[in-house]
Design a protein around this motif. Structure first.
Motif, PDB file in Angstrom:
ATOM      1  N   LEU A   1       0.844  -1.185   0.000  1.00 58.99           N
ATOM      2  CA  LEU A   1       0.000   0.000   0.000  1.00 58.99           C
ATOM      3  C   LEU A   1       0.883   1.239   0.000  1.00 58.99           C
ATOM      4  O   LEU A   1       1.716   1.424   0.887  1.00 58.99           O
ATOM      5  CB  LEU A   1      -0.903   0.030   1.235  1.00 58.99           C
ATOM      6  CG  LEU A   1      -2.218  -0.744   1.182  1.00 58.99           C
ATOM      7  CD1 LEU A   1      -3.069  -0.392   2.394  1.00 58.99           C
ATOM      8  CD2 LEU A   1      -2.986  -0.456  -0.092  1.00 58.99           C
ATOM      9  N   CYS A   2       0.693   2.075  -1.013  1.00 63.73           N
ATOM     10  CA  CYS A   2       1.459   3.311  -1.156  1.00 63.73           C
ATOM     11  C   CYS A   2       0.581   4.467  -0.702  1.00 63.73           C
ATOM     12  O   CYS A   2      -0.408   4.801  -1.363  1.00 63.73           O
ATOM     13  CB  CYS A   2       1.895   3.496  -2.610  1.00 63.73           C
ATOM     14  SG  CYS A   2       2.897   2.124  -3.237  1.00 63.73           S
ATOM     15  N   ALA A   3       0.937   5.039   0.431  1.00 65.42           N
ATOM     16  CA  ALA A   3       0.057   5.997   1.102  1.00 65.42           C
ATOM     17  C   ALA A   3       0.324   7.428   0.668  1.00 65.42           C
ATOM     18  O   ALA A   3       1.470   7.852   0.514  1.00 65.42           O
ATOM     19  CB  ALA A   3       0.233   5.882   2.610  1.00 65.42           C
ATOM     20  N   SER A   4      -0.764   8.170   0.516  1.00 70.37           N
ATOM     21  CA  SER A   4      -0.696   9.618   0.303  1.00 70.37           C
ATOM     22  C   SER A   4      -1.626  10.292   1.303  1.00 70.37           C
ATOM     23  O   SER A   4      -2.775   9.882   1.463  1.00 70.37           O
ATOM     24  CB  SER A   4      -1.133   9.983  -1.117  1.00 70.37           C
ATOM     25  OG  SER A   4      -0.244   9.462  -2.081  1.00 70.37           O
ATOM     26  N   GLU A   5      -1.107  11.313   1.980  1.00 68.54           N
ATOM     27  CA  GLU A   5      -1.950  12.053   2.908  1.00 68.54           C
ATOM     28  C   GLU A   5      -2.947  12.915   2.139  1.00 68.54           C
ATOM     29  O   GLU A   5      -2.650  13.402   1.053  1.00 68.54           O
ATOM     30  CB  GLU A   5      -1.084  12.965   3.785  1.00 68.54           C
ATOM     31  CG  GLU A   5      -0.079  12.224   4.627  1.00 68.54           C
ATOM     32  CD  GLU A   5       0.899  13.171   5.285  1.00 68.54           C
ATOM     33  OE1 GLU A   5       0.510  14.322   5.569  1.00 68.54           O
ATOM     34  OE2 GLU A   5       2.052  12.772   5.512  1.00 68.54           O
ATOM     35  N   LYS A   6      -4.117  13.111   2.732  1.00 70.18           N
ATOM     36  CA  LYS A   6      -5.065  14.030   2.128  1.00 70.18           C
ATOM     37  C   LYS A   6      -4.448  15.424   2.102  1.00 70.18           C
ATOM     38  O   LYS A   6      -3.986  15.938   3.114  1.00 70.18           O
ATOM     39  CB  LYS A   6      -6.374  14.073   2.914  1.00 70.18           C
ATOM     40  CG  LYS A   6      -7.390  15.036   2.317  1.00 70.18           C
ATOM     41  CD  LYS A   6      -8.643  15.151   3.145  1.00 70.18           C
ATOM     42  CE  LYS A   6      -9.602  16.169   2.538  1.00 70.18           C
ATOM     43  NZ  LYS A   6     -10.836  16.325   3.362  1.00 70.18           N
ATOM     44  N   THR A   7      -4.414  16.019   0.943  1.00 70.39           N
ATOM     45  CA  THR A   7      -3.919  17.376   0.803  1.00 70.39           C
ATOM     46  C   THR A   7      -4.777  18.103  -0.213  1.00 70.39           C
ATOM     47  O   THR A   7      -5.406  17.469  -1.076  1.00 70.39           O
ATOM     48  CB  THR A   7      -2.447  17.398   0.357  1.00 70.39           C
ATOM     49  OG1 THR A   7      -1.988  18.756   0.339  1.00 70.39           O
ATOM     50  CG2 THR A   7      -2.269  16.805  -1.039  1.00 70.39           C
ATOM     51  N   LEU A   8      -4.830  19.409  -0.107  1.00 69.84           N
ATOM     52  CA  LEU A   8      -5.510  20.208  -1.116  1.00 69.84           C
ATOM     53  C   LEU A   8      -4.534  20.680  -2.182  1.00 69.84           C
ATOM     54  O   LEU A   8      -4.948  21.101  -3.258  1.00 69.84           O
ATOM     55  CB  LEU A   8      -6.199  21.411  -0.455  1.00 69.84           C
ATOM     56  CG  LEU A   8      -7.238  21.049   0.605  1.00 69.84           C
ATOM     57  CD1 LEU A   8      -7.845  22.302   1.222  1.00 69.84           C
ATOM     58  CD2 LEU A   8      -8.338  20.172   0.029  1.00 69.84           C
ATOM     59  N   TRP A   9      -3.242  20.618  -1.887  1.00 69.23           N
ATOM     60  CA  TRP A   9      -2.244  21.009  -2.870  1.00 69.23           C
ATOM     61  C   TRP A   9      -2.280  20.068  -4.067  1.00 69.23           C
ATOM     62  O   TRP A   9      -2.555  18.865  -3.915  1.00 69.23           O
ATOM     63  CB  TRP A   9      -0.847  20.992  -2.258  1.00 69.23           C
ATOM     64  CG  TRP A   9      -0.604  22.001  -1.191  1.00 69.23           C
ATOM     65  CD1 TRP A   9      -0.213  21.757   0.096  1.00 69.23           C
ATOM     66  CD2 TRP A   9      -0.707  23.425  -1.303  1.00 69.23           C
ATOM     67  NE1 TRP A   9      -0.075  22.930   0.790  1.00 69.23           N
ATOM     68  CE2 TRP A   9      -0.375  23.978  -0.046  1.00 69.23           C
ATOM     69  CE3 TRP A   9      -1.063  24.294  -2.346  1.00 69.23           C
ATOM     70  CZ2 TRP A   9      -0.372  25.349   0.194  1.00 69.23           C
ATOM     71  CZ3 TRP A   9      -1.066  25.661  -2.105  1.00 69.23           C
ATOM     72  CH2 TRP A   9      -0.725  26.172  -0.854  1.00 69.23           C
ATOM     73  N   THR A  10      -1.991  20.603  -5.230  1.00 69.56           N
ATOM     74  CA  THR A  10      -2.036  19.806  -6.455  1.00 69.56           C
ATOM     75  C   THR A  10      -1.005  20.323  -7.452  1.00 69.56           C
ATOM     76  O   THR A  10      -0.554  21.479  -7.357  1.00 69.56           O
ATOM     77  CB  THR A  10      -3.439  19.855  -7.095  1.00 69.56           C
ATOM     78  OG1 THR A  10      -3.429  19.151  -8.340  1.00 69.56           O
ATOM     79  CG2 THR A  10      -3.894  21.288  -7.341  1.00 69.56           C
ATOM     80  N   THR A  11      -0.647  19.482  -8.414  1.00 70.10           N
ATOM     81  CA  THR A  11       0.244  19.888  -9.503  1.00 70.10           C
ATOM     82  C   THR A  11      -0.528  20.512 -10.663  1.00 70.10           C
ATOM     83  O   THR A  11       0.070  20.936 -11.647  1.00 70.10           O
ATOM     84  CB  THR A  11       1.031  18.676 -10.026  1.00 70.10           C
ATOM     85  OG1 THR A  11       0.106  17.666 -10.466  1.00 70.10           O
ATOM     86  CG2 THR A  11       1.926  18.082  -8.942  1.00 70.10           C
ATOM     87  N   ASN A  12      -1.857  20.562 -10.543  1.00 66.50           N
ATOM     88  CA  ASN A  12      -2.705  21.125 -11.592  1.00 66.50           C
ATOM     89  C   ASN A  12      -2.609  22.657 -11.591  1.00 66.50           C
ATOM     90  O   ASN A  12      -3.094  23.328 -10.685  1.00 66.50           O
ATOM     91  CB  ASN A  12      -4.153  20.685 -11.378  1.00 66.50           C
ATOM     92  CG  ASN A  12      -5.105  21.254 -12.421  1.00 66.50           C
ATOM     93  OD1 ASN A  12      -4.690  21.919 -13.380  1.00 66.50           O
ATOM     94  ND2 ASN A  12      -6.383  21.007 -12.246  1.00 66.50           N
ATOM     95  N   LYS A  13      -2.008  23.220 -12.621  1.00 67.28           N
ATOM     96  CA  LYS A  13      -1.782  24.661 -12.675  1.00 67.28           C
ATOM     97  C   LYS A  13      -3.072  25.461 -12.791  1.00 67.28           C
ATOM     98  O   LYS A  13      -3.075  26.667 -12.539  1.00 67.28           O
ATOM     99  CB  LYS A  13      -0.850  25.001 -13.838  1.00 67.28           C
ATOM    100  CG  LYS A  13       0.567  24.487 -13.659  1.00 67.28           C
ATOM    101  CD  LYS A  13       1.468  24.930 -14.800  1.00 67.28           C
ATOM    102  CE  LYS A  13       2.901  24.449 -14.583  1.00 67.28           C
ATOM    103  NZ  LYS A  13       3.811  24.890 -15.654  1.00 67.28           N
ATOM    104  N   GLN A  14      -4.156  24.820 -13.179  1.00 60.86           N
ATOM    105  CA  GLN A  14      -5.429  25.519 -13.316  1.00 60.86           C
ATOM    106  C   GLN A  14      -6.205  25.578 -11.997  1.00 60.86           C
ATOM    107  O   GLN A  14      -7.203  26.281 -11.894  1.00 60.86           O
ATOM    108  CB  GLN A  14      -6.303  24.817 -14.382  1.00 60.86           C
ATOM    109  CG  GLN A  14      -5.619  24.608 -15.724  1.00 60.86           C
ATOM    110  CD  GLN A  14      -5.006  25.870 -16.278  1.00 60.86           C
ATOM    111  OE1 GLN A  14      -5.652  26.917 -16.293  1.00 60.86           O
ATOM    112  NE2 GLN A  14      -3.768  25.779 -16.742  1.00 60.86           N
ATOM    113  N   SER A  15      -5.730  24.862 -11.001  1.00 66.47           N
ATOM    114  CA  SER A  15      -6.439  24.801  -9.728  1.00 66.47           C
ATOM    115  C   SER A  15      -6.024  25.960  -8.818  1.00 66.47           C
ATOM    116  O   SER A  15      -4.850  26.363  -8.817  1.00 66.47           O
ATOM    117  CB  SER A  15      -6.129  23.476  -9.021  1.00 66.47           C
ATOM    118  OG  SER A  15      -6.597  23.486  -7.689  1.00 66.47           O
TER     119      SER A  15
END
Length: 413
Positions: free
Chosen positions: A260-274
């Motif tokens: 299981l590869c875990a990622s914490e909940k975050t609002l940050w994103t690599t989407n430049k439109q966000s």
């Protein structure tokens, strides 16, 4: 009388994303009220531990009872980001897509509708079924005996929080120090000391960037000073790039054939439109190794800086820390830097190995330096309690007002 008390106070909102905080800031404070308290010391927990950690409690009790210090630790924003500190597994849309795609690649069908698998209790049976199907394929030599499947899963942080990373966490820690100094002890002449290992040490170093006038001494074991290399994946959006390579952590704890590869909940994103895009400016403010920013920071009363770092640290290159220390010294900051470069420095008691953190016990680290810090005269911290940094297209301004640190972020016109 020995005081051991837990507090819940108001702290910062998310000024970067304009989100009002839902949770109170929790911290624990210990001191002996028969002693003449000379300093407030904050032991900052790193990843995977909070203020309920038994080793932390032992160390807090030890120094609060033996020394003229009040000792605190903070459940800063996002600290509940591991299962052992209360984070809950779940699958988001990306996790479900990866799960479905993996099934198709393996040509395995499962009697579960992936779209309805959200919580750990819901997705565990489906993954357990898949784990057993993979084992059958391995037993039949359809898959190699050392094969395992990487699957993505997310972690919901405690208190419905999310991973802001660095800024809110460190402001929480500074706000706690200010609260204890002004509201509990009502004494602005108390020294403030912050101590940490790894991420906790990073927060300590970042506190000198955010509010250098608040902190008197930093004891740093193996902090990172940039978000290059390994560090940035802890923000939580690594799966947008590569969920297996850039997970916050990965584990075989639940399944033999599935990691299981875990990622914490975050609002940050690599989407430049966000509006939540983790831009260059967001990165720069979180890095302590920035010469332009250090030039600004050095114009303020700065804390004494004591640091340890190993040449063989597998996460943070020694060269980065050396550059950071070199700039601090050039700017006149009081620095004590110990490099661990060979096995001859490993004594088995204080320095136990050459890897990240070097196995240095936090108790021995504090004992080595606390009396020296307490004996040194209190610096004059008179200054404008406001500091600003230009970060690409944004200006970050940190200001102390009513015994709290406030952050204002403005876009350059």
């Amino acid at each position: 009388m020995f005081i051991n008390q837990t507090y819940f106070i108001d702290s910062c909102n998310d000024a970067e994303l304009n989100i009002k905080r839902e949770s109170k800031l929790e911290f624990q404070l210990m001191y002996d009220d028969t002693k003449e308290i000379e300093a407030i010391m904050c032991i900052i927990q790193g990843l995977g531990a909070d203020i309920r950690d038994p080793v932390l409690k032992f160390n807090m009790e030890y120094f609060a009872s033996k020394c003229n210090v009040a000792v605190l630790s903070v459940n800063y924003h996002g600290i509940g980001n591991r299962p052992q500190t209360g984070a809950k597994w779940y699958l988001d849309d990306i996790d479900k897509l990866i799960f479905d795609t993996s099934l198709k690649a393996l040509n395995i069908e499962i009697p579960y509708d992936i779209s309805n698998l959200n919580t750990f209790e819901e997705f565990y049976p489906a993954m357990d079924y898949l784990n057993k199907e993979i084992q059958k394929k391995k037993d039949n030599w359809d898959l190699s005996r050392d094969y395992y499947l990487d699957l993505s899963a997310s972690l919901q942080l405690t208190n419905n929080e999310y991973q802001n990373y660095g800024i809110m966490q460190t402001i929480d820690m500074i706000n706690t120090l200010l609260y204890v100094k002004t509201k509990i002890f009502k004494n602005n002449n108390l020294k403030t000391i912050v101590v940490g290992v790894s991420h906790g040490a990073y927060m300590g170093v970042l506190s000198a960037k955010i509010a250098p006038w608040v902190i008197d001494a930093i004891i740093d074991n193996s902090s990172h000073v940039t978000l290059e290399g390994d560090a940035w994946r802890y923000i939580g959006f690594g799966k947008e790039v590569d969920y297996a390579q850039y997970s916050c952590f990965a584990t075989f704890h639940y399944f033999k054939n599935i990691r299981l590869c875990a990622s914490e909940k975050t609002l940050w994103t690599t989407n430049k439109q966000s509006p939540y895009y983790f831009s260059l400016a967001r990165k720069l403010i979180r890095e302590t190794l920035n010469k332009d920013h250090l030039n600004i920071q050095a114009k303020y009363p700065n804390p004494k800086y004591i640091a340890y770092h190993s040449k063989f640290d597998e996460y943070v290159p020694l060269e980065e820390k050396e550059e950071y220390v070199s700039i601090l010294k050039e700017l006149g900051v009081d620095v004590e830097f110990t490099k661990i470069t060979d096995n001859q420095q490993v004594d088995g008691k204080f320095i136990k190995n050459l890897t990240h953190g070097m196995g240095i016990p936090i108790k021995l680290l504090i004992k080595k330096h606390l009396s020296q810090i307490l004996q040194e005269p209190l610096k004059d911290k008179t200054c404008k309690k406001e500091i600003s940094y230009k970060c690409d297209d944004l200006i970050y301004t940190f200001k102390e007002e009513n015994e709290q640190i406030l952050l204002d972020v403005q876009k350059l016109s």
